[in-house]
Design a protein around this motif. Structure first.
Motif, PDB file in Angstrom:
ATOM      1  N   PRO A  29       2.131   1.756  21.334  1.00 32.34           N
ATOM      2  CA  PRO A  29       3.527   1.912  20.947  1.00 32.34           C
ATOM      3  C   PRO A  29       4.624   2.457  21.935  1.00 32.34           C
ATOM      4  O   PRO A  29       4.221   2.787  23.100  1.00 32.34           O
ATOM      5  CB  PRO A  29       3.683   2.756  19.852  1.00 32.34           C
ATOM      6  N   SER A  30       5.801   1.950  21.678  1.00 32.97           N
ATOM      7  CA  SER A  30       6.848   2.412  22.665  1.00 32.97           C
ATOM      8  C   SER A  30       7.067   3.889  22.595  1.00 32.97           C
ATOM      9  O   SER A  30       6.600   4.435  21.488  1.00 32.97           O
ATOM     10  CB  SER A  30       8.122   1.917  22.452  1.00 32.97           C
ATOM     11  N   GLY A  31       7.735   4.531  23.502  1.00 31.15           N
ATOM     12  CA  GLY A  31       7.831   5.948  23.672  1.00 31.15           C
ATOM     13  C   GLY A  31       8.853   6.469  22.526  1.00 31.15           C
ATOM     14  O   GLY A  31       8.731   7.426  21.992  1.00 31.15           O
ATOM     15  N   ASP A  32       9.858   5.380  22.186  1.00 29.78           N
ATOM     16  CA  ASP A  32      10.652   6.039  20.991  1.00 29.78           C
ATOM     17  C   ASP A  32      10.178   5.517  19.610  1.00 29.78           C
ATOM     18  O   ASP A  32       9.875   4.444  19.464  1.00 29.78           O
ATOM     19  CB  ASP A  32      12.178   5.689  21.107  1.00 29.78           C
ATOM     20  N   THR A  33       9.867   6.251  18.573  1.00 24.18           N
ATOM     21  CA  THR A  33       9.276   6.022  17.279  1.00 24.18           C
ATOM     22  C   THR A  33      10.486   5.944  16.438  1.00 24.18           C
ATOM     23  O   THR A  33      11.176   6.859  16.138  1.00 24.18           O
ATOM     24  CB  THR A  33       8.309   6.640  16.778  1.00 24.18           C
ATOM     25  N   ASN A  34      10.822   4.622  15.812  1.00 18.18           N
ATOM     26  CA  ASN A  34      11.751   4.566  14.769  1.00 18.18           C
ATOM     27  C   ASN A  34      11.150   4.087  13.433  1.00 18.18           C
ATOM     28  O   ASN A  34      10.724   2.863  13.299  1.00 18.18           O
ATOM     29  CB  ASN A  34      12.974   3.592  15.091  1.00 18.18           C
ATOM     30  N   LEU A  35      10.595   5.115  12.731  1.00 19.07           N
ATOM     31  CA  LEU A  35       9.758   4.576  11.491  1.00 19.07           C
ATOM     32  C   LEU A  35      10.611   3.557  10.568  1.00 19.07           C
ATOM     33  O   LEU A  35      11.686   3.688  10.413  1.00 19.07           O
ATOM     34  CB  LEU A  35       9.511   5.849  10.664  1.00 19.07           C
ATOM     35  N   THR A  36       9.696   2.858   9.917  1.00 12.50           N
ATOM     36  CA  THR A  36      10.326   2.036   8.817  1.00 12.50           C
ATOM     37  C   THR A  36       9.855   2.720   7.534  1.00 12.50           C
ATOM     38  O   THR A  36       8.659   2.942   7.302  1.00 12.50           O
ATOM     39  CB  THR A  36       9.510   0.637   8.871  1.00 12.50           C
ATOM     40  N   ILE A  37      10.721   3.068   6.757  1.00 11.16           N
ATOM     41  CA  ILE A  37      10.609   3.984   5.327  1.00 11.16           C
ATOM     42  C   ILE A  37      10.642   3.061   4.209  1.00 11.16           C
ATOM     43  O   ILE A  37      12.101   2.631   4.275  1.00 11.16           O
ATOM     44  CB  ILE A  37      11.178   5.218   5.528  1.00 11.16           C
ATOM     45  N   LEU A  38       9.950   2.780   3.482  1.00  9.85           N
ATOM     46  CA  LEU A  38      10.203   1.678   2.262  1.00  9.85           C
ATOM     47  C   LEU A  38       9.935   2.342   0.994  1.00  9.85           C
ATOM     48  O   LEU A  38       8.729   3.040   0.916  1.00  9.85           O
ATOM     49  CB  LEU A  38       9.185   0.470   2.364  1.00  9.85           C
ATOM     50  N   LEU A  39      10.752   2.245   0.065  1.00 10.74           N
ATOM     51  CA  LEU A  39      10.321   2.572  -1.260  1.00 10.74           C
ATOM     52  C   LEU A  39      10.618   1.386  -2.277  1.00 10.74           C
ATOM     53  O   LEU A  39      11.551   0.752  -2.353  1.00 10.74           O
ATOM     54  CB  LEU A  39      11.583   3.678  -1.588  1.00 10.74           C
ATOM     55  N   GLN A  40       9.379   1.142  -3.196  1.00 11.63           N
ATOM     56  CA  GLN A  40       9.667   0.283  -4.106  1.00 11.63           C
ATOM     57  C   GLN A  40       9.257   0.677  -5.421  1.00 11.63           C
ATOM     58  O   GLN A  40       8.292   1.786  -5.307  1.00 11.63           O
ATOM     59  CB  GLN A  40       8.394  -0.990  -3.799  1.00 11.63           C
ATOM     60  N   VAL A  41       9.774   0.447  -6.654  1.00  7.69           N
ATOM     61  CA  VAL A  41       9.384   0.777  -7.811  1.00  7.69           C
ATOM     62  C   VAL A  41       8.927  -0.358  -8.617  1.00  7.69           C
ATOM     63  O   VAL A  41       9.176  -1.524  -8.464  1.00  7.69           O
ATOM     64  CB  VAL A  41      10.632   1.335  -8.682  1.00  7.69           C
ATOM     65  N   PHE A  42       7.854  -0.013  -9.704  1.00  7.25           N
ATOM     66  CA  PHE A  42       7.292  -1.013 -10.305  1.00  7.25           C
ATOM     67  C   PHE A  42       7.297  -0.532 -11.847  1.00  7.25           C
ATOM     68  O   PHE A  42       7.173   0.482 -12.148  1.00  7.25           O
ATOM     69  CB  PHE A  42       5.981  -1.127 -10.028  1.00  7.25           C
ATOM     70  N   ASP A  43       7.211  -1.841 -12.624  1.00  7.43           N
ATOM     71  CA  ASP A  43       7.331  -1.499 -14.221  1.00  7.43           C
ATOM     72  C   ASP A  43       6.027  -0.718 -14.601  1.00  7.43           C
ATOM     73  O   ASP A  43       5.047  -0.580 -14.030  1.00  7.43           O
ATOM     74  CB  ASP A  43       7.458  -2.846 -15.057  1.00  7.43           C
ATOM     75  N   PRO A  44       6.024  -0.116 -15.833  1.00  7.71           N
ATOM     76  CA  PRO A  44       4.956   0.472 -16.316  1.00  7.71           C
ATOM     77  C   PRO A  44       3.509  -0.299 -16.568  1.00  7.71           C
ATOM     78  O   PRO A  44       3.795  -1.650 -16.866  1.00  7.71           O
ATOM     79  CB  PRO A  44       5.464   1.055 -17.649  1.00  7.71           C
ATOM     80  N   SER A  45       2.426   0.137 -15.971  1.00  9.12           N
ATOM     81  CA  SER A  45       1.216  -0.616 -16.275  1.00  9.12           C
ATOM     82  C   SER A  45       0.231   0.397 -17.258  1.00  9.12           C
ATOM     83  O   SER A  45       0.728   1.655 -17.386  1.00  9.12           O
ATOM     84  CB  SER A  45       0.549  -0.786 -14.788  1.00  9.12           C
ATOM     85  N   LYS A  46      -0.789  -0.008 -17.658  1.00 11.36           N
ATOM     86  CA  LYS A  46      -1.686   0.669 -18.395  1.00 11.36           C
ATOM     87  C   LYS A  46      -2.291   1.987 -17.676  1.00 11.36           C
ATOM     88  O   LYS A  46      -2.814   1.642 -16.662  1.00 11.36           O
ATOM     89  CB  LYS A  46      -2.941   0.036 -18.898  1.00 11.36           C
ATOM     90  N   THR A  47      -2.350   3.308 -18.231  1.00 12.15           N
ATOM     91  CA  THR A  47      -2.868   4.461 -17.758  1.00 12.15           C
ATOM     92  C   THR A  47      -4.076   4.396 -18.077  1.00 12.15           C
ATOM     93  O   THR A  47      -5.133   4.855 -17.284  1.00 12.15           O
ATOM     94  CB  THR A  47      -2.055   5.454 -18.105  1.00 12.15           C
ATOM     95  N   ILE A  48      -4.646   4.022 -19.144  1.00 14.22           N
ATOM     96  CA  ILE A  48      -6.037   4.160 -19.769  1.00 14.22           C
ATOM     97  C   ILE A  48      -6.484   2.610 -19.717  1.00 14.22           C
ATOM     98  O   ILE A  48      -6.221   1.935 -20.540  1.00 14.22           O
ATOM     99  CB  ILE A  48      -6.033   4.618 -21.381  1.00 14.22           C
ATOM    100  N   LEU A  49      -7.342   2.439 -18.647  1.00 12.09           N
ATOM    101  CA  LEU A  49      -7.723   1.167 -18.534  1.00 12.09           C
ATOM    102  C   LEU A  49      -8.990   0.780 -19.219  1.00 12.09           C
ATOM    103  O   LEU A  49      -9.884   1.640 -19.591  1.00 12.09           O
ATOM    104  CB  LEU A  49      -8.260   0.962 -17.120  1.00 12.09           C
ATOM    105  N   PRO A  50      -9.364  -0.389 -19.300  1.00 11.31           N
ATOM    106  CA  PRO A  50     -10.637  -0.872 -20.109  1.00 11.31           C
ATOM    107  C   PRO A  50     -11.773  -0.734 -19.280  1.00 11.31           C
ATOM    108  O   PRO A  50     -11.658  -0.257 -17.902  1.00 11.31           O
ATOM    109  CB  PRO A  50     -10.431  -2.506 -20.218  1.00 11.31           C
TER     110      PRO A  50
END
Length: 270
Positions: free
Chosen positions: A103-124
């Motif tokens: 990588p280059s000497g200067d690090t410029n992070l990419t920071i990403l936040l995504q949200v998702f609708d509910p899914s099942k917690t108790i799975l089959p």
């Protein structure tokens, strides 16, 4: 996935959000991520997720985690997407870089936040097959939740092609490590056990909670021991799934222990 995405402190429509084509996360898998459960507009056990990501940043030589920025970003992205319950993914890459591995000497992070609708917690219930891919618990990278996820991806594809639901990866020790996107907990001799990190298990947050609560112990499980297992469950931050079979071995159901795990990890689910 919802309408808005957060990148480096700014909110974009998901259709307008862009990552540079020179981003090392895209080109080289040079990044880490966390998937977190959202309950009543909050992230349960956020400290555990941040702790694991901090360790990952240290191992990958990333700058320190910007906790205040991330907490503000999480609040913003949940609010604008009107998400009360569901899941959130935090992805951090090394950012843009020149061609090649270094990588280059200067690090410029990419920071990403995504949200998702509910899914099942108790799975089959799920049927598992042992994969031909391995995890190496001796490597520092074994404790990093890396965006380079190929062994798990290929293991899951091969499992599906064989008419199984998921796969178990072995460690270089020859013992069971984990599933493609979850830790595994066994009931062995009436005791809940989970593979140790040396066998290749990722230090999952739900796994850590069970261990700290004294509800589970770290014990190696060899494939040849599967016939004696009394039960098994896949766990991660979002869900729990009972295991019915691994290869041709049937996991004897143990309703009580499964309820103990579920009630401790997900007390809001009735």
């Amino acid at each position: 996935m919802n309408k808005f995405i957060w990148i480096n402190g700014k909110i974009f429509l998901s259709t307008d959000a862009k990552i540079n084509v020179t981003d090392r996360g895209f080109l080289l898998g040079d990044g880490i991520f966390e998937t977190m459960r959202v309950v009543n507009k909050k992230i349960p056990h956020l400290r555990l997720h941040f702790s694991r990501m901090e360790k990952g940043c240290d191992i990958l030589f990333f700058p320190s985690l910007q906790k205040e920025l991330l907490i503000k970003g999480i609040e913003e992205i949940l609010k604008i997407n009107e998400i009360n319950n569901g899941s959130l993914r935090l992805t951090i890459t090394r950012g843009d870089g020149p061609r090649g591995i270094i990588p280059s000497g200067d690090t410029n992070l990419t920071i990403l936040l995504q949200v998702f609708d509910p899914s099942k917690t108790i799975l089959p219930p799920v049927r598992l097959v042992i994969s031909r891919y391995f995890r190496d618990g001796r490597s520092p990278l074994s404790v990093v939740k890396s965006t380079n996820f190929l062994p798990s991806i290929l293991s899951r594809i091969e499992a599906k092609n064989k008419n199984y639901d998921d796969a178990l990866l072995l460690g270089q020790t020859g013992s069971i490590a984990e599933a493609t996107a979850a830790n595994i907990v066994f009931l062995k001799n009436n005791i809940l056990v989970t593979p140790p990190l040396l066998d290749g298990a990722l230090p999952g947050t739900s796994r850590e909670r069970l261990l700290k609560a004294g509800l589970c112990e770290e014990v190696s499980v060899k494939p040849e021991e599967l016939s004696s297992m009394q039960g098994a469950w896949l766990i991660n931050a979002l869900s729990i799934a009972p295991v019915t079979t691994i290869n041709h071995f049937s996991m004897k159901k143990s309703f009580h222990e499964g309820e103990v795990i579920k009630n401790y990890l997900f007390p809001d689910i009735k």
